[in-house]
Design a protein around this motif. Structure first.
Motif, PDB file in Angstrom:
ATOM      1  N   HIS A 112       0.873  -1.157  -0.081  1.00  0.00           N
ATOM      2  CA  HIS A 112       0.016  -0.110  -0.227  1.00  0.00           C
ATOM      3  C   HIS A 112       1.008   1.192  -0.055  1.00  0.00           C
ATOM      4  O   HIS A 112       1.575   1.436   1.125  1.00  0.00           O
ATOM      5  CB  HIS A 112      -1.148  -0.105   1.289  1.00  0.00           C
ATOM      6  CG  HIS A 112      -1.573   1.276   1.507  1.00  0.00           C
ATOM      7  ND1 HIS A 112      -2.652   1.779   0.761  1.00  0.00           N
ATOM      8  CD2 HIS A 112      -1.329   2.481   2.308  1.00  0.00           C
ATOM      9  CE1 HIS A 112      -2.969   3.003   1.364  1.00  0.00           C
ATOM     10  NE2 HIS A 112      -2.250   3.365   1.960  1.00  0.00           N
ATOM     11  N   TYR A 113       0.790   2.009  -1.199  1.00  0.00           N
ATOM     12  CA  TYR A 113       1.588   3.171  -1.225  1.00  0.00           C
ATOM     13  C   TYR A 113       0.714   4.508  -1.020  1.00  0.00           C
ATOM     14  O   TYR A 113      -0.249   4.388  -1.303  1.00  0.00           O
ATOM     15  CB  TYR A 113       2.006   3.419  -2.581  1.00  0.00           C
ATOM     16  CG  TYR A 113       3.371   2.423  -2.775  1.00  0.00           C
ATOM     17  CD1 TYR A 113       3.204   1.180  -3.401  1.00  0.00           C
ATOM     18  CD2 TYR A 113       4.653   3.130  -2.922  1.00  0.00           C
ATOM     19  CE1 TYR A 113       4.414   0.507  -3.746  1.00  0.00           C
ATOM     20  CE2 TYR A 113       5.809   2.440  -3.236  1.00  0.00           C
ATOM     21  CZ  TYR A 113       5.656   0.916  -3.557  1.00  0.00           C
ATOM     22  OH  TYR A 113       6.738   0.440  -4.070  1.00  0.00           O
ATOM     23  N   GLU A 114       1.299   5.457   0.197  1.00  0.00           N
ATOM     24  CA  GLU A 114       0.546   6.563   0.202  1.00  0.00           C
ATOM     25  C   GLU A 114       1.361   7.903  -0.064  1.00  0.00           C
ATOM     26  O   GLU A 114       2.640   7.679   0.376  1.00  0.00           O
ATOM     27  CB  GLU A 114       0.173   6.508   1.891  1.00  0.00           C
ATOM     28  CG  GLU A 114      -0.443   7.617   2.455  1.00  0.00           C
ATOM     29  CD  GLU A 114      -0.802   7.173   4.008  1.00  0.00           C
ATOM     30  OE1 GLU A 114      -1.007   5.980   4.107  1.00  0.00           O
ATOM     31  OE2 GLU A 114      -0.846   8.143   4.650  1.00  0.00           O
ATOM     32  N   ALA A 115       1.079   8.777  -0.388  1.00  0.00           N
ATOM     33  CA  ALA A 115       1.865   9.994  -0.628  1.00  0.00           C
ATOM     34  C   ALA A 115       1.279  11.332  -0.073  1.00  0.00           C
ATOM     35  O   ALA A 115       0.052  11.382   0.146  1.00  0.00           O
ATOM     36  CB  ALA A 115       2.035  10.363  -2.179  1.00  0.00           C
ATOM     37  N   VAL A 145       6.759   9.595   0.318  1.00  0.00           N
ATOM     38  CA  VAL A 145       5.774   8.481   0.000  1.00  0.00           C
ATOM     39  C   VAL A 145       6.103   7.506   0.952  1.00  0.00           C
ATOM     40  O   VAL A 145       7.172   7.417   1.523  1.00  0.00           O
ATOM     41  CB  VAL A 145       6.239   8.052  -1.474  1.00  0.00           C
ATOM     42  CG1 VAL A 145       5.568   6.654  -1.840  1.00  0.00           C
ATOM     43  CG2 VAL A 145       5.555   8.973  -2.324  1.00  0.00           C
ATOM     44  N   TRP A 146       4.964   6.744   1.286  1.00  0.00           N
ATOM     45  CA  TRP A 146       5.226   5.499   2.424  1.00  0.00           C
ATOM     46  C   TRP A 146       4.730   4.390   1.822  1.00  0.00           C
ATOM     47  O   TRP A 146       3.716   4.311   0.886  1.00  0.00           O
ATOM     48  CB  TRP A 146       4.482   6.120   3.625  1.00  0.00           C
ATOM     49  CG  TRP A 146       5.261   7.378   4.255  1.00  0.00           C
ATOM     50  CD1 TRP A 146       6.351   7.503   4.943  1.00  0.00           C
ATOM     51  CD2 TRP A 146       4.747   8.554   3.980  1.00  0.00           C
ATOM     52  NE1 TRP A 146       6.400   8.806   5.144  1.00  0.00           N
ATOM     53  CE2 TRP A 146       5.514   9.589   4.617  1.00  0.00           C
ATOM     54  CE3 TRP A 146       3.769   9.243   2.890  1.00  0.00           C
ATOM     55  CZ2 TRP A 146       5.472  10.941   4.443  1.00  0.00           C
ATOM     56  CZ3 TRP A 146       3.527  10.615   2.976  1.00  0.00           C
ATOM     57  CH2 TRP A 146       4.366  11.629   3.775  1.00  0.00           C
ATOM     58  N   LYS A 147       5.173   3.241   2.194  1.00  0.00           N
ATOM     59  CA  LYS A 147       4.538   1.975   1.969  1.00  0.00           C
ATOM     60  C   LYS A 147       4.449   1.000   3.092  1.00  0.00           C
ATOM     61  O   LYS A 147       5.457   0.856   4.000  1.00  0.00           O
ATOM     62  CB  LYS A 147       5.303   1.512   0.745  1.00  0.00           C
ATOM     63  CG  LYS A 147       6.819   1.107   0.935  1.00  0.00           C
ATOM     64  CD  LYS A 147       7.466   0.373  -0.402  1.00  0.00           C
ATOM     65  CE  LYS A 147       8.936   0.293  -0.067  1.00  0.00           C
ATOM     66  NZ  LYS A 147       9.496   0.950  -1.385  1.00  0.00           N
ATOM     67  N   LYS A 148       3.309   0.560   2.863  1.00  0.00           N
ATOM     68  CA  LYS A 148       2.864  -0.659   4.071  1.00  0.00           C
ATOM     69  C   LYS A 148       2.960  -2.092   3.266  1.00  0.00           C
ATOM     70  O   LYS A 148       2.239  -2.104   2.429  1.00  0.00           O
ATOM     71  CB  LYS A 148       1.677  -0.024   4.742  1.00  0.00           C
ATOM     72  CG  LYS A 148       1.284  -1.301   5.914  1.00  0.00           C
ATOM     73  CD  LYS A 148       0.090  -0.672   6.654  1.00  0.00           C
ATOM     74  CE  LYS A 148      -0.335  -1.364   7.776  1.00  0.00           C
ATOM     75  NZ  LYS A 148      -1.420  -1.237   8.422  1.00  0.00           N
TER      76      LYS A 148
END
Lengths: 84, 164, 164, 84
Positions: free
Chosen positions: B61-64, B134-137
């Protein structure tokens, strides 16, 4: 100079998740800096544990601890990034 | 994105930089980038892996922070154009929940000679891993997940320093 | 070319290597290479430039010692697979008379992590420039031409040494 | 051991062009090496000027000067390569 203002801080990743919200509201005194913002944020139990590793962006740019934070600024807490 | 016949010494060039929820792939930039004066085009695709650190990954899951990420990505691409002898830099980062094999990052660089293309391409990737908000889970088969750190957060310093 | 799900430590992998008169481009290898375990795919296109050393180039005539070139190219790709942590190496070299913008070389590499892909890609290009029996003659607007030397000829030494 | 054989040498690039042919035939004594092949090739005015910079391949592999050249071998003269 003890006038205070309220500012919304945008949260992302683990902060957004643990706070259960994409923003958190803090109160700051006029003339505050990023350092003061961090103090205010450390009162939030959901944020405090991972506050040290996070950067702060004001108006979409990374800023130093001494940078002023003013009413109307776009402020965001940036946990360790992981693009790519 | 027009192809441009830039003179041998030009520093101006083509920049494409975007964070998007849409599907991305290197092919379109690869076809569009590079003028008749360019001898090298290098295209990188970063794809979601189906495992990491011994665990089976079902999705990333990428979040920006979209507004800032767009600006940072454009900065990074512009820097690559200035610092390397390249004529075009295109970079696209996808966000959202991505299954294994899905392309999450595309970096395409065109240049007169190949060495500059490799240098600029690595620069773009290294810098975006360091600076792009940007973050990723990682999401696992059992429904659990974990936020990843690809790099320490950009040091909280003046943005001029950060841009170096 | 089948995609293969190779285990993390595998040294075996996919190799495509050919010298061809047909049109080549990175796109098809880019689509076909890389398993679900690969996080990085890097594609290089070498293209004919419309000028060189200040002269306008109308075409590059590529000539190969085909039977030997096919074998050397396969050797080089195989070496890259052995020496770098990559899972697939594809390399195609086109021969014939090629106009500016035409793709003359494609190198595509897939790997778990990006560093190996960049290393293997550069290794393939550097080695083929040194060893591949392919020659090119630059043809100019005025009808004149000139054979190029991209590198000194592979030193006449034992082939084991040469393969190093 | 003074038996001689004839062998065709494949030419490429500038050699092919200046010789006006993709092959040239040379005569070698039995037991010859690549060194002897070079001597024989240096008698060809079209090849001699660029012979020093060229490598030799026997049976599709680069070989050293001391490598034997035998009847039936596939022999090629390799001018400086320029792939890519």
């Amino acid at each position: 100079m003890s006038q205070r203002f309220s500012i919304q801080v945008r949260l992302f990743g683990r902060h957004r998740e643990s706070a259960g919200s994409p923003t958190v509201r803090v109160e700051l005194a006029a003339g505050s800096t990023v350092r003061d913002l961090r103090s205010a944020l450390s009162a939030h139990p959901a944020i405090q544990p991972s506050l040290v590793g996070a950067a702060v962006a004001v108006n979409r740019a990374y800023v130093s601890e001494s940078e002023p934070v003013s009413e109307g600024d776009e402020v965001a807490l940036i946990p360790p990034v992981a693009g790519g | 994105m027009a192809e441009r016949g830039v003179p041998e010494t030009a520093t101006a060039g083509v920049v494409v930089a975007e964070v998007t929820v849409a599907r991305i792939e290197a092919t379109d930039l690869l076809r569009d980038m590079g003028s008749a004066a360019d001898g090298a085009v290098l295209a990188f695709e970063g794809r979601v892996r189906d495992h990491n650190a011994g665990r089976r990954v079902s999705a990333l899951h990428y979040e920006a922070y979209r507004e800032m990420a767009d600006a940072v990505l454009a900065d990074i691409a512009g820097e690559a154009l200035e610092r390397f002898a390249v004529t075009a830099v295109g970079v696209r980062h996808r966000v959202g929940s991505l299954k294994p094999r899905t392309v999450s990052l595309v970096v395409v660089v065109a240049s007169r000679h190949r060495a500059a293309a490799y240098g600029a391409s690595l620069h773009v990737i290294n810098e975006l891993k360091r600076r792009l908000p940007v973050w990723k889970k990682e999401e696992y088969d059992d429904g659990s997940g974990q936020w990843l750190e690809s790099a320490p957060a950009a040091v909280s310093g003046p943005s001029e320093e950060d841009a170096r």
